[in-house]
Design an enzyme around this catalytic site. Sequence first.
Site, PDB file in Angstrom:
ATOM      1  N   ARG A  60      51.119  -1.190  22.016  1.00  0.00           N
ATOM      2  CA  ARG A  60      52.159  -0.926  21.597  1.00  0.00           C
ATOM      3  C   ARG A  60      52.658  -1.717  20.325  1.00  0.00           C
ATOM      4  NH1 ARG A  60      53.009  -1.122  27.435  1.00  0.00           N
ATOM      5  NH2 ARG A  60      53.031   1.097  28.465  1.00  0.00           N
ATOM      6  N   LYS A  95      55.918  -3.404  28.209  1.00  0.00           N
ATOM      7  CA  LYS A  95      56.691  -2.340  28.737  1.00  0.00           C
ATOM      8  C   LYS A  95      57.017  -2.814  30.041  1.00  0.00           C
ATOM      9  CE  LYS A  95      58.092   2.504  28.384  1.00  0.00           C
ATOM     10  NZ  LYS A  95      57.789   3.727  27.773  1.00  0.00           N
ATOM     11  N   HIS A 120      51.514   3.903  16.922  1.00  0.00           N
ATOM     12  CA  HIS A 120      51.473   4.414  18.234  1.00  0.00           C
ATOM     13  C   HIS A 120      50.220   5.559  18.058  1.00  0.00           C
ATOM     14  CE1 HIS A 120      53.104   4.252  22.192  1.00  0.00           C
ATOM     15  NE2 HIS A 120      53.081   5.663  22.217  1.00  0.00           N
ATOM     16  N   ARG A 145      47.158   3.861  18.945  1.00  0.00           N
ATOM     17  CA  ARG A 145      47.172   3.779  20.235  1.00  0.00           C
ATOM     18  C   ARG A 145      46.714   5.039  21.055  1.00  0.00           C
ATOM     19  NH1 ARG A 145      49.383   1.178  24.928  1.00  0.00           N
ATOM     20  NH2 ARG A 145      50.889   2.489  26.233  1.00  0.00           N
ATOM     21  N   HIS A 204      50.054   1.414  31.240  1.00  0.00           N
ATOM     22  CA  HIS A 204      50.975   2.576  32.075  1.00  0.00           C
ATOM     23  C   HIS A 204      51.434   2.080  33.578  1.00  0.00           C
ATOM     24  CE1 HIS A 204      49.482   5.780  28.958  1.00  0.00           C
ATOM     25  NE2 HIS A 204      50.462   5.086  28.526  1.00  0.00           N
ATOM     26  N   TYR A 237      46.159  12.559  27.955  1.00  0.00           N
ATOM     27  CA  TYR A 237      45.055  12.541  27.062  1.00  0.00           C
ATOM     28  C   TYR A 237      43.902  13.442  27.836  1.00  0.00           C
ATOM     29  CZ  TYR A 237      47.387   8.353  25.320  1.00  0.00           C
ATOM     30  OH  TYR A 237      48.171   7.575  24.816  1.00  0.00           O
TER      31      TYR A 237
END
Length: 302
Positions: free
Chosen positions: A169, A194, A261, A264, A287, A296
């Site tokens: 990120r 995150k 992003h 990514r 995640h 994805y």
Amino acid sequence: MNESYKAIHEQYAFWLDTLGFAPKTAENYANRAKEFFMWLENKNITVINQLASKHVTAFFDYQETRPNTKYKGRTLSASLLNDYFTAIDKLMEFLHQMGADGAPSPQNRRITIDEADRIRKIEPFTIEEIKTLQSLIEKTYPDYDYGQRQMKHHQLKLVFALYYGCGLRMSEGYRLTAKDMDFNRRTVFVRQGKNYKDRIVPMSENVYKALQDYIYNFRNLIKCGHNRLFVQKLITLSVDLRYLHRFCTDESIQNKRLSFHVLRHSIATHLLQNGMTIENIARFLGHNSLTSTQIYTHIINR
């Protein structure tokens, strides 16, 4: 912003911090509140006692219709609008806790984000397009002197190594230092990603070579007032990335958006296409839920 609003703004930012909001979230909410105060001043509402629900509603309406300064021809995205709504609702909550009983109540106004539409808007680059962009880095900024040009080139190469090669990120990559690189184990240690989670990201052979070259042949040879890998400010890196995008004449690349992003998103898509499991991609990206990673699957199937 007048002195009265400045005092409230400072107290609001401190309040967000004491509640335990992530630093970036607290900063964003404080910035939205600052915009709100400046908007109020332009409407000749100069003290908080004048604030009424109609003013909050008018500010929200204005945000929904104003032009997007970053992307011409667009308005603000649903997620950005929800940031404004939440920030001002929190401001109203803060005012009430501080004893301003006459302040408007939070409006709980939110825009439902169409997940399918959000996925449709994600346009990752192909592996060939990534290679094309990387091959152009050495050709950018031809009019700069050697030192400046080398700085730009090294920074752009690092952007691709971290945001594409490691799938980081924006803030994760920008905070990295040389100490976070373990060349013996070929891993990158991502601190406080995150949801405050640390994780270890493996280096591919190409990333390993790129990071070694950057650190030993550039970063360790210069001095600056911090120990981050990136020498330049984040806004400068964003400008350089946009410059690289405009510099490229490939029409398929020009028709896509290039950002940290999107890089990514691109590596996640390529890993899935190459057979990596959803579970391993989720760990790679940091995640919390497989739901975030499943997008994805939709991207490569469309």
